[in-house]
Scaffold this motif. Structure first.
Motif, PDB file in Angstrom:
ATOM      1  N   ALA A 228       0.836  -1.345  -0.020  1.00 23.61           N
ATOM      2  CA  ALA A 228       0.202   0.529  -0.084  1.00 23.61           C
ATOM      3  C   ALA A 228       0.603   1.176   0.142  1.00 23.61           C
ATOM      4  O   ALA A 228       1.455   1.376   0.782  1.00 23.61           O
ATOM      5  CB  ALA A 228      -1.295   0.061   1.095  1.00 23.61           C
ATOM      6  N   LEU A 229       0.975   2.079  -1.119  1.00 25.97           N
ATOM      7  CA  LEU A 229       1.899   3.090  -1.351  1.00 25.97           C
ATOM      8  C   LEU A 229       1.397   4.372  -0.711  1.00 25.97           C
ATOM      9  O   LEU A 229       1.385   5.558  -0.293  1.00 25.97           O
ATOM     10  CB  LEU A 229       2.083   3.193  -2.637  1.00 25.97           C
ATOM     11  CG  LEU A 229       2.608   2.267  -3.535  1.00 25.97           C
ATOM     12  CD1 LEU A 229       3.264   2.942  -4.500  1.00 25.97           C
ATOM     13  CD2 LEU A 229       3.989   2.376  -3.386  1.00 25.97           C
ATOM     14  N   ALA A 230      -0.168   4.780  -1.242  1.00 24.45           N
ATOM     15  CA  ALA A 230      -1.624   5.993  -0.201  1.00 24.45           C
ATOM     16  C   ALA A 230      -2.543   5.212  -0.265  1.00 24.45           C
ATOM     17  O   ALA A 230      -2.709   4.449  -0.707  1.00 24.45           O
ATOM     18  CB  ALA A 230      -0.795   7.297  -1.159  1.00 24.45           C
ATOM     19  N   VAL A 231      -3.262   6.081   0.434  1.00 24.45           N
ATOM     20  CA  VAL A 231      -4.776   6.558   0.442  1.00 24.45           C
ATOM     21  C   VAL A 231      -5.564   7.368  -0.262  1.00 24.45           C
ATOM     22  O   VAL A 231      -4.526   7.972  -0.492  1.00 24.45           O
ATOM     23  CB  VAL A 231      -5.273   5.751   1.701  1.00 24.45           C
ATOM     24  CG1 VAL A 231      -5.081   4.916   2.349  1.00 24.45           C
ATOM     25  CG2 VAL A 231      -4.864   7.444   3.104  1.00 24.45           C
ATOM     26  N   PRO A 244       0.345   6.859   4.096  1.00 27.92           N
ATOM     27  CA  PRO A 244       0.080   8.522   3.538  1.00 27.92           C
ATOM     28  C   PRO A 244      -0.813   7.942   2.983  1.00 27.92           C
ATOM     29  O   PRO A 244      -1.180   7.343   2.484  1.00 27.92           O
ATOM     30  CB  PRO A 244       1.615   9.232   3.502  1.00 27.92           C
ATOM     31  CG  PRO A 244       1.973   7.807   2.891  1.00 27.92           C
ATOM     32  CD  PRO A 244       1.280   5.387   3.541  1.00 27.92           C
ATOM     33  N   THR A 245      -0.907   9.635   3.437  1.00 22.17           N
ATOM     34  CA  THR A 245      -2.628   9.939   2.240  1.00 22.17           C
ATOM     35  C   THR A 245      -1.595  10.421   0.750  1.00 22.17           C
ATOM     36  O   THR A 245      -1.034  10.641   1.012  1.00 22.17           O
ATOM     37  CB  THR A 245      -3.015  10.939   2.564  1.00 22.17           C
ATOM     38  OG1 THR A 245      -2.268  12.386   3.117  1.00 22.17           O
ATOM     39  CG2 THR A 245      -3.430  10.937   3.993  1.00 22.17           C
ATOM     40  N   LEU A 246      -2.972  10.266  -0.262  1.00 22.94           N
ATOM     41  CA  LEU A 246      -1.646  11.622  -1.405  1.00 22.94           C
ATOM     42  C   LEU A 246      -1.500  12.416  -1.099  1.00 22.94           C
ATOM     43  O   LEU A 246      -0.473  13.128  -1.966  1.00 22.94           O
ATOM     44  CB  LEU A 246      -2.755  10.669  -3.297  1.00 22.94           C
ATOM     45  CG  LEU A 246      -1.810   9.614  -3.490  1.00 22.94           C
ATOM     46  CD1 LEU A 246      -3.791   9.036  -4.350  1.00 22.94           C
ATOM     47  CD2 LEU A 246      -1.349   9.596  -4.318  1.00 22.94           C
ATOM     48  N   ALA A 247      -2.385  12.786  -0.749  1.00 20.85           N
ATOM     49  CA  ALA A 247      -2.273  14.852   0.466  1.00 20.85           C
ATOM     50  C   ALA A 247      -0.909  14.626   1.089  1.00 20.85           C
ATOM     51  O   ALA A 247      -0.197  16.254   0.097  1.00 20.85           O
ATOM     52  CB  ALA A 247      -3.354  15.364   0.244  1.00 20.85           C
ATOM     53  N   GLU A 248      -0.113  14.029   1.606  1.00 19.87           N
ATOM     54  CA  GLU A 248       1.025  13.935   2.158  1.00 19.87           C
ATOM     55  C   GLU A 248       2.012  13.594   1.312  1.00 19.87           C
ATOM     56  O   GLU A 248       3.056  14.144   1.504  1.00 19.87           O
ATOM     57  CB  GLU A 248       0.759  12.379   4.090  1.00 19.87           C
ATOM     58  CG  GLU A 248      -0.285  12.909   4.370  1.00 19.87           C
ATOM     59  CD  GLU A 248      -0.369  11.947   5.177  1.00 19.87           C
ATOM     60  OE1 GLU A 248       0.167  12.510   7.227  1.00 19.87           O
ATOM     61  OE2 GLU A 248      -0.075  11.230   5.637  1.00 19.87           O
ATOM     62  N   SER A 249       1.804  13.023   0.291  1.00 21.06           N
ATOM     63  CA  SER A 249       2.638  12.052  -0.645  1.00 21.06           C
ATOM     64  C   SER A 249       3.067  13.141  -2.024  1.00 21.06           C
ATOM     65  O   SER A 249       3.623  12.952  -2.729  1.00 21.06           O
ATOM     66  CB  SER A 249       2.176  10.842  -0.845  1.00 21.06           C
ATOM     67  OG  SER A 249       2.311  10.454  -0.505  1.00 21.06           O
ATOM     68  N   ASP A 253      -4.055  17.515  -2.773  1.00 19.45           N
ATOM     69  CA  ASP A 253      -5.823  18.133  -3.655  1.00 19.45           C
ATOM     70  C   ASP A 253      -6.375  17.263  -3.771  1.00 19.45           C
ATOM     71  O   ASP A 253      -7.716  16.997  -4.390  1.00 19.45           O
ATOM     72  CB  ASP A 253      -5.589  19.508  -4.717  1.00 19.45           C
ATOM     73  CG  ASP A 253      -5.184  20.689  -4.216  1.00 19.45           C
ATOM     74  OD1 ASP A 253      -5.513  21.786  -3.185  1.00 19.45           O
ATOM     75  OD2 ASP A 253      -4.524  21.183  -5.531  1.00 19.45           O
ATOM     76  N   PHE A 254      -5.523  16.292  -3.148  1.00 18.38           N
ATOM     77  CA  PHE A 254      -5.697  14.615  -4.160  1.00 18.38           C
ATOM     78  C   PHE A 254      -6.587  14.132  -3.188  1.00 18.38           C
ATOM     79  O   PHE A 254      -6.503  14.295  -1.852  1.00 18.38           O
ATOM     80  CB  PHE A 254      -4.885  14.433  -4.029  1.00 18.38           C
ATOM     81  CG  PHE A 254      -4.797  12.797  -5.329  1.00 18.38           C
ATOM     82  CD1 PHE A 254      -4.420  12.355  -6.231  1.00 18.38           C
ATOM     83  CD2 PHE A 254      -5.869  11.620  -4.564  1.00 18.38           C
ATOM     84  CE1 PHE A 254      -5.158  11.149  -7.013  1.00 18.38           C
ATOM     85  CE2 PHE A 254      -6.494  10.331  -5.575  1.00 18.38           C
ATOM     86  CZ  PHE A 254      -6.493  10.366  -6.756  1.00 18.38           C
ATOM     87  N   ASP A 255      -8.065  13.908  -3.314  1.00 13.90           N
ATOM     88  CA  ASP A 255      -8.975  13.752  -2.234  1.00 13.90           C
ATOM     89  C   ASP A 255     -10.253  12.319  -3.040  1.00 13.90           C
ATOM     90  O   ASP A 255     -11.217  13.752  -3.406  1.00 13.90           O
ATOM     91  CB  ASP A 255     -10.034  14.737  -1.720  1.00 13.90           C
ATOM     92  CG  ASP A 255     -11.007  13.665  -0.272  1.00 13.90           C
ATOM     93  OD1 ASP A 255     -10.940  12.923   0.105  1.00 13.90           O
ATOM     94  OD2 ASP A 255     -11.970  14.905   0.183  1.00 13.90           O
ATOM     95  N   VAL A 256     -10.216  11.868  -3.470  1.00 16.15           N
ATOM     96  CA  VAL A 256     -11.054  10.989  -4.293  1.00 16.15           C
ATOM     97  C   VAL A 256     -12.038  10.114  -3.233  1.00 16.15           C
ATOM     98  O   VAL A 256     -10.620   8.831  -3.028  1.00 16.15           O
ATOM     99  CB  VAL A 256     -10.340  10.205  -5.791  1.00 16.15           C
ATOM    100  CG1 VAL A 256     -11.372   9.520  -6.385  1.00 16.15           C
ATOM    101  CG2 VAL A 256      -9.949  11.734  -6.249  1.00 16.15           C
ATOM    102  N   ALA A 257     -12.635   9.629  -2.795  1.00 16.69           N
ATOM    103  CA  ALA A 257     -13.928   8.228  -2.709  1.00 16.69           C
ATOM    104  C   ALA A 257     -15.049   8.139  -3.012  1.00 16.69           C
ATOM    105  O   ALA A 257     -15.763   9.822  -3.091  1.00 16.69           O
ATOM    106  CB  ALA A 257     -13.667   8.556  -0.882  1.00 16.69           C
ATOM    107  N   SER A 258     -15.666   6.990  -3.448  1.00 15.40           N
ATOM    108  CA  SER A 258     -17.084   6.645  -3.521  1.00 15.40           C
ATOM    109  C   SER A 258     -17.687   7.055  -2.381  1.00 15.40           C
ATOM    110  O   SER A 258     -16.908   6.687  -1.394  1.00 15.40           O
ATOM    111  CB  SER A 258     -16.937   4.851  -4.478  1.00 15.40           C
ATOM    112  OG  SER A 258     -16.092   5.228  -5.619  1.00 15.40           O
TER     113      SER A 258
END
Length: 332
Positions: A228-231, A244-249, A253-258
């Motif tokens: 798992a590289l990021a959420v 980590p989150t993609l925002a941390e990486s 601005d990355f924030d995608v979820a169903s």
């Protein structure tokens, strides 16, 4: 043809009385109930899916709270459009609910040239139910990366070759396309019908990366078979606090979820009815059983009323629409 919901008979009287119209009196409703007859819940995905099991959990709680039967009907297909159309064509008596989500009420307006329903005009928002984040996975036997930076270094060292990524839904396709766009990667999508098959092919080295749902990803990550590289959301996941989150990486601005939500199939549902249903849903999700149920499905609990759901729907219709158009995801 887009369906415009007409005002139902007795609507004003129902709003004053504090409940739904009295359409069936064979049995007295439970004390404090707004239900006068059985309720139909149309679910946009198949039996056993996260959306279905959550809908059935809530249907049971609504039935107990309202003192009336609540019947769940699965109508999967066409990215949820079949269910949404069936709900939009239901009788105007406010006894039909739709449990669907970001596909029918955000993405599909950009994917399909014409919808057989209007995501805003044909429904009344009741409540958001849960968020379904994604985990960016790679196969450690094929790619030695342990972070987003290492993955991007590996990808760019390939001389600009096209990468490939899997998707099984509109949501994780949007996540993959968004990552491709912001990371400036050349990558093509490989579509699968089921997350289990996509995971099998990830472990078999058939593609490069995969924004996987949490429930499918966790066993493979815990076993060391996938990394798992990021959420995909702004906050780290309780199940994988070290990831980590993609925002941390590097992608703030990355924030995608169903997401999964509930609507009334009548556009002019009185506010007191939608508020009461939202309260019942909130009580169910906030109970110990509700929290355990949602987390066990790899979902994050999200409680909101009608206004918050409507704002989320408008936001993701715009944000996802831009991603979909740039990625060329529209149906011919």
């Amino acid at each position: 043809m887009t369906i415009r919901r007409r005002h139902c008979l007795g609507l004003a009287a129902a709003a004053v009385a504090g409940g739904w119209p009295a359409l069936g009196r064979a049995q007295a409703p439970a004390p404090g109930s707004i239900l006068e007859k059985s309720v139909r819940v149309i679910v946009a995905y198949g039996a056993g899916s996260a959306t279905d099991t959550l809908a059935r959990f809530l249907a049971d709680r609504i039935s107990k709270r309202g003192g009336r039967p609540v019947v769940v009907e699965n109508k999967p297909g066409a990215d949820g459009n079949i269910a949404a159309e069936a709900a939009a064509r239901a009788p105007n008596d406010m006894y039909t609910l739709l449990v669907s989500g970001s596909s029918t009420h955000a993405a599909n307006a950009s994917i399909y040239k014409k919808l057989p329903f209007d995501p805003e005009a044909d429904f009344t928002p009741i409540s958001n139910l849960a968020s379904a984040p994604f985990i960016l996975l790679v196969n450690p036997q094929r790619i030695q990366a342990r972070s987003i930076k290492e993955f991007l270094d590996w990808a760019r060292a390939g001389g600009g070759r096209d990468l490939s990524f899997a998707s099984t839904s509109v949501g994780n396709r949007v996540a993959g396309e968004r990552f491709r766009q912001v990371a400036n990667l050349k990558a093509v999508n490989v579509q699968y019908r089921a997350s289990s098959q996509a995971m099998t092919d990830l472990l078999g080295g058939q593609f490069d990366f995969y924004f996987c749902d949490v429930a499918t990803a966790l066993p493979q990550v815990k076993a060391g078979k996938a990394v798992a590289l990021a959420v995909s959301v702004r906050d780290r996941l309780p199940a994988l606090p070290e990831v980590p989150t993609l925002a941390e990486s590097g992608f703030p601005d990355f924030d995608v979820a169903s997401w999964i939500a509930m609507w009334s199939a009548v556009a002019s549902t009185p506010p007191n009815v939608s508020a009461t249903l939202a309260q019942w849903v909130s009580e169910a999700l906030d109970s110990p059983e509700g929290r355990e149920f949602v987390s066990g499905k790899g979902l994050l609990p999200v409680k909101s009323g009608a206004a918050t759901l409507a704002a989320l729907q408008r936001r993701d219709t715009t944000v996802w629409g831009k991603i979909i158009r740039e990625a060329g995801m529209q149906q011919p």
